[in-house]
Motif scaffolding. Structure first.
Motif, PDB file in Angstrom:
ATOM      1  N   LYS A  51     -13.059 -44.582  11.166  1.00  0.00           N
ATOM      2  CA  LYS A  51     -13.392 -45.359   9.965  1.00  0.00           C
ATOM      3  C   LYS A  51     -14.280 -44.541   9.035  1.00  0.00           C
ATOM      4  O   LYS A  51     -14.120 -44.571   7.813  1.00  0.00           O
ATOM      5  CB  LYS A  51     -14.092 -46.666  10.346  1.00  0.00           C
ATOM      6  N   GLU A  52     -15.239 -43.815   9.624  1.00  0.00           N
ATOM      7  CA  GLU A  52     -16.137 -42.991   8.807  1.00  0.00           C
ATOM      8  C   GLU A  52     -15.381 -41.852   8.138  1.00  0.00           C
ATOM      9  O   GLU A  52     -15.620 -41.534   6.974  1.00  0.00           O
ATOM     10  CB  GLU A  52     -17.282 -42.447   9.661  1.00  0.00           C
ATOM     11  N   LYS A  53     -14.444 -41.263   8.865  1.00  0.00           N
ATOM     12  CA  LYS A  53     -13.629 -40.200   8.271  1.00  0.00           C
ATOM     13  C   LYS A  53     -12.816 -40.739   7.095  1.00  0.00           C
ATOM     14  O   LYS A  53     -12.694 -40.079   6.052  1.00  0.00           O
ATOM     15  CB  LYS A  53     -12.690 -39.601   9.321  1.00  0.00           C
ATOM     16  N   ALA A  54     -12.275 -41.951   7.252  1.00  0.00           N
ATOM     17  CA  ALA A  54     -11.497 -42.565   6.174  1.00  0.00           C
ATOM     18  C   ALA A  54     -12.387 -42.886   4.977  1.00  0.00           C
ATOM     19  O   ALA A  54     -12.000 -42.675   3.818  1.00  0.00           O
ATOM     20  CB  ALA A  54     -10.814 -43.831   6.690  1.00  0.00           C
ATOM     21  N   ARG A  55     -13.599 -43.397   5.249  1.00  0.00           N
ATOM     22  CA  ARG A  55     -14.533 -43.705   4.160  1.00  0.00           C
ATOM     23  C   ARG A  55     -14.921 -42.444   3.403  1.00  0.00           C
ATOM     24  O   ARG A  55     -14.937 -42.410   2.168  1.00  0.00           O
ATOM     25  CB  ARG A  55     -15.791 -44.387   4.723  1.00  0.00           C
ATOM     26  N   THR A  56     -15.215 -41.391   4.148  1.00  0.00           N
ATOM     27  CA  THR A  56     -15.593 -40.124   3.524  1.00  0.00           C
ATOM     28  C   THR A  56     -14.439 -39.565   2.702  1.00  0.00           C
ATOM     29  O   THR A  56     -14.650 -39.025   1.606  1.00  0.00           O
ATOM     30  CB  THR A  56     -16.021 -39.106   4.599  1.00  0.00           C
ATOM     31  N   GLU A  57     -13.232 -39.701   3.210  1.00  0.00           N
ATOM     32  CA  GLU A  57     -12.062 -39.220   2.472  1.00  0.00           C
ATOM     33  C   GLU A  57     -11.928 -39.951   1.134  1.00  0.00           C
ATOM     34  O   GLU A  57     -11.603 -39.342   0.110  1.00  0.00           O
ATOM     35  CB  GLU A  57     -10.803 -39.405   3.319  1.00  0.00           C
ATOM     36  N   CYS A  58     -12.211 -41.250   1.135  1.00  0.00           N
ATOM     37  CA  CYS A  58     -12.184 -42.023  -0.117  1.00  0.00           C
ATOM     38  C   CYS A  58     -13.242 -41.524  -1.092  1.00  0.00           C
ATOM     39  O   CYS A  58     -13.052 -41.561  -2.315  1.00  0.00           O
ATOM     40  CB  CYS A  58     -12.412 -43.507   0.170  1.00  0.00           C
ATOM     41  N   MET A  59     -14.358 -41.039  -0.565  1.00  0.00           N
ATOM     42  CA  MET A  59     -15.433 -40.536  -1.415  1.00  0.00           C
ATOM     43  C   MET A  59     -15.143 -39.141  -1.982  1.00  0.00           C
ATOM     44  O   MET A  59     -15.960 -38.588  -2.701  1.00  0.00           O
ATOM     45  CB  MET A  59     -16.764 -40.510  -0.646  1.00  0.00           C
ATOM     46  N   LYS A  60     -13.995 -38.588  -1.626  1.00  0.00           N
ATOM     47  CA  LYS A  60     -13.598 -37.291  -2.181  1.00  0.00           C
ATOM     48  C   LYS A  60     -12.645 -37.452  -3.374  1.00  0.00           C
ATOM     49  O   LYS A  60     -12.095 -36.468  -3.874  1.00  0.00           O
ATOM     50  CB  LYS A  60     -12.915 -36.438  -1.103  1.00  0.00           C
ATOM     51  N   HIS A  61     -12.487 -38.708  -3.834  1.00  0.00           N
ATOM     52  CA  HIS A  61     -11.549 -38.992  -4.928  1.00  0.00           C
ATOM     53  C   HIS A  61     -11.826 -38.126  -6.154  1.00  0.00           C
ATOM     54  O   HIS A  61     -10.913 -37.487  -6.704  1.00  0.00           O
ATOM     55  CB  HIS A  61     -11.644 -40.474  -5.303  1.00  0.00           C
ATOM     56  N   PHE A  62     -13.076 -38.089  -6.584  1.00  0.00           N
ATOM     57  CA  PHE A  62     -13.417 -37.329  -7.796  1.00  0.00           C
ATOM     58  C   PHE A  62     -13.346 -35.824  -7.540  1.00  0.00           C
ATOM     59  O   PHE A  62     -13.009 -35.051  -8.437  1.00  0.00           O
ATOM     60  CB  PHE A  62     -14.792 -37.738  -8.308  1.00  0.00           C
ATOM     61  N   GLU A  63     -13.667 -35.422  -6.315  1.00  0.00           N
ATOM     62  CA  GLU A  63     -13.561 -34.008  -5.965  1.00  0.00           C
ATOM     63  C   GLU A  63     -12.101 -33.549  -6.049  1.00  0.00           C
ATOM     64  O   GLU A  63     -11.811 -32.449  -6.536  1.00  0.00           O
ATOM     65  CB  GLU A  63     -14.121 -33.767  -4.566  1.00  0.00           C
ATOM     66  N   TYR A  64     -11.186 -34.390  -5.595  1.00  0.00           N
ATOM     67  CA  TYR A  64      -9.754 -34.059  -5.695  1.00  0.00           C
ATOM     68  C   TYR A  64      -9.285 -34.107  -7.157  1.00  0.00           C
ATOM     69  O   TYR A  64      -8.507 -33.263  -7.599  1.00  0.00           O
ATOM     70  CB  TYR A  64      -8.917 -35.031  -4.855  1.00  0.00           C
ATOM     71  N   GLU A  65      -9.776 -35.106  -7.895  1.00  0.00           N
ATOM     72  CA  GLU A  65      -9.328 -35.290  -9.279  1.00  0.00           C
ATOM     73  C   GLU A  65      -9.744 -34.129 -10.172  1.00  0.00           C
ATOM     74  O   GLU A  65      -8.984 -33.702 -11.049  1.00  0.00           O
ATOM     75  CB  GLU A  65      -9.878 -36.604  -9.835  1.00  0.00           C
ATOM     76  N   TYR A  66     -10.965 -33.620  -9.960  1.00  0.00           N
ATOM     77  CA  TYR A  66     -11.488 -32.586 -10.850  1.00  0.00           C
ATOM     78  C   TYR A  66     -11.560 -31.206 -10.199  1.00  0.00           C
ATOM     79  O   TYR A  66     -12.035 -30.251 -10.825  1.00  0.00           O
ATOM     80  CB  TYR A  66     -12.882 -32.990 -11.357  1.00  0.00           C
ATOM     81  N   GLY A  67     -11.110 -31.102  -8.969  1.00  0.00           N
ATOM     82  CA  GLY A  67     -11.204 -29.829  -8.259  1.00  0.00           C
ATOM     83  C   GLY A  67     -10.481 -28.692  -8.948  1.00  0.00           C
ATOM     84  O   GLY A  67     -10.888 -27.527  -8.839  1.00  0.00           O
ATOM     85  N   HIS A  68      -9.420 -29.017  -9.693  1.00  0.00           N
ATOM     86  CA  HIS A  68      -8.662 -27.970 -10.385  1.00  0.00           C
ATOM     87  C   HIS A  68      -9.478 -27.310 -11.482  1.00  0.00           C
ATOM     88  O   HIS A  68      -9.153 -26.208 -11.931  1.00  0.00           O
ATOM     89  CB  HIS A  68      -7.401 -28.578 -11.017  1.00  0.00           C
ATOM     90  N   ALA A  69     -10.546 -27.981 -11.926  1.00  0.00           N
ATOM     91  CA  ALA A  69     -11.357 -27.472 -13.043  1.00  0.00           C
ATOM     92  C   ALA A  69     -12.283 -26.336 -12.626  1.00  0.00           C
ATOM     93  O   ALA A  69     -12.916 -25.708 -13.471  1.00  0.00           O
ATOM     94  CB  ALA A  69     -12.167 -28.606 -13.659  1.00  0.00           C
ATOM     95  N   GLY A  70     -12.384 -26.086 -11.329  1.00  0.00           N
ATOM     96  CA  GLY A  70     -13.238 -25.000 -10.856  1.00  0.00           C
ATOM     97  C   GLY A  70     -14.309 -25.493  -9.902  1.00  0.00           C
ATOM     98  O   GLY A  70     -14.085 -26.421  -9.112  1.00  0.00           O
ATOM     99  N   VAL A  71     -15.479 -24.895 -10.001  1.00  0.00           N
ATOM    100  CA  VAL A  71     -16.583 -25.212  -9.084  1.00  0.00           C
ATOM    101  C   VAL A  71     -17.232 -26.537  -9.493  1.00  0.00           C
ATOM    102  O   VAL A  71     -17.726 -26.676 -10.614  1.00  0.00           O
ATOM    103  CB  VAL A  71     -17.630 -24.088  -9.086  1.00  0.00           C
ATOM    104  N   LEU A  72     -17.242 -27.500  -8.569  1.00  0.00           N
ATOM    105  CA  LEU A  72     -17.825 -28.820  -8.823  1.00  0.00           C
ATOM    106  C   LEU A  72     -19.255 -28.876  -8.315  1.00  0.00           C
ATOM    107  O   LEU A  72     -19.565 -28.371  -7.230  1.00  0.00           O
ATOM    108  CB  LEU A  72     -17.022 -29.906  -8.104  1.00  0.00           C
ATOM    109  N   CYS A  73     -20.110 -29.557  -9.075  1.00  0.00           N
ATOM    110  CA  CYS A  73     -21.507 -29.733  -8.664  1.00  0.00           C
ATOM    111  C   CYS A  73     -21.901 -31.190  -8.830  1.00  0.00           C
ATOM    112  O   CYS A  73     -21.691 -31.782  -9.897  1.00  0.00           O
ATOM    113  CB  CYS A  73     -22.422 -28.858  -9.518  1.00  0.00           C
ATOM    114  N   GLY A  74     -22.447 -31.791  -7.792  1.00  0.00           N
ATOM    115  CA  GLY A  74     -22.975 -33.145  -7.869  1.00  0.00           C
ATOM    116  C   GLY A  74     -24.421 -33.136  -8.319  1.00  0.00           C
ATOM    117  O   GLY A  74     -25.194 -32.262  -7.908  1.00  0.00           O
ATOM    118  N   ILE A  75     -24.783 -34.088  -9.169  1.00  0.00           N
ATOM    119  CA  ILE A  75     -26.154 -34.192  -9.698  1.00  0.00           C
ATOM    120  C   ILE A  75     -26.680 -35.603  -9.470  1.00  0.00           C
ATOM    121  O   ILE A  75     -25.995 -36.585  -9.765  1.00  0.00           O
ATOM    122  CB  ILE A  75     -26.200 -33.913 -11.223  1.00  0.00           C
ATOM    123  N   ASP A  76     -27.904 -35.717  -8.976  1.00  0.00           N
ATOM    124  CA  ASP A  76     -28.567 -37.025  -8.876  1.00  0.00           C
ATOM    125  C   ASP A  76     -30.073 -36.818  -8.836  1.00  0.00           C
ATOM    126  O   ASP A  76     -30.558 -35.683  -8.697  1.00  0.00           O
ATOM    127  CB  ASP A  76     -28.100 -37.782  -7.636  1.00  0.00           C
TER     128      ASP A  76
END
Length: 252
Positions: A51-76
């Protein structure tokens, strides 16, 4: 000779999750209630892991969506609301094949889990940057502008230049990098969640250090937030050098 239940229990306790399926197969036909309980508990542990693996995979949605743009950085950031202490920003670039589990909004995690994840993130991240804005700076330019300043500093601390920023809700002025603001992003993106954890743990550790300097305010427990005991101490002792004067007008 049949193994003792205590010995089997020790085997299950010592086993990593990768070995649990093998142990379940080995002992699932054992009719002893103690062994049945061990097998059942192991099964539930594996189910929770999936279940945790599935939840984490869902949290990669934006990483997959924008991954083609190059190096991604999260900010908070952490610490926009407290009466005392700095606001701290985190910037995290995770590897594309990131396998870190349990990443989430830092406020949804226990202190123990945050500390564990902090170490894992620092070990596995491609790059980590941290920025600060002091209480004095917050008073000078307001908390929002101070937060932006801390975020710019965090980005500047990265050893790898990002091509796109995934931000928790905000668009940072003065940055010539593509930005994607995501509402409640720390619960929707593993990159932002990682940045949230880095910022929160860094700030909490700092407030614990301040507790040793100004013990009367209980900073180790309240982290500078307006807990009742903190407000009472503020009224009794007045502000410390790390209190935000623009935040405490109602109390002193």
């Amino acid at each position: 000779m049949e193994k003792k239940i205590t010995d089997i229990k020790a085997v299950f306790q010592a086993a990593g999750t990768d070995r649990l399926p093998e142990l379940i197969l080995e002992y699932e036909k054992d009719e002893r209630s103690g062994v049945k309980a061990l097998v059942q508990a192991a099964g539930k542990k594996l189910e929770a892991l999936e279940k945790e693996k599935a939840r984490t995979e869902c949290m990669k949605h934006f990483e997959y969506e924008y991954g083609h743009a190059g190096v991604l950085c999260g900010i908070d950031e952490a610490g926009r609301g407290p009466l005392a202490g700095p606001v701290v920003a985190g910037a995290v670039i995770l590897p594309k094949d990131c396998d870190i589990l349990y990443l989430n909004d830092s406020k949804q995690l226990s202190e123990k889990r945050r500390e564990e994840l902090y170490g894992i993130i620092m070990e596995k991240a491609v790059a980590v940057g941290v920025g600060y804005a002091s209480p004095k700076r917050i008073d000078e330019i307001n908390i929002l502008q101070a937060t932006y300043e801390a975020m710019r500093e965090a980005i500047g601390q990265l050893s790898v230049h990002p091509d796109i920023l995934l931000n928790d809700a905000v668009t940072i002025p003065g940055i010539n990098i593509r930005q994607v603001p995501i509402i409640k992003g720390d619960a929707k993106s593993i990159s932002i969640a990682a940045a949230s954890i880095i910022a929160k743990v860094t700030r909490d550790r700092l407030m614990a250090e301040y507790d040793g300097i100004f013990p009367e305010y209980g900073f180790a427990a309240n982290k500078g937030y307006g807990a009742a005991a903190h407000i009472e101490a503020l009224k009794k002792f007045g502000p410390s050098p790390i209190h935000r004067r623009s935040f405490i007008g109602h109390f002193v």
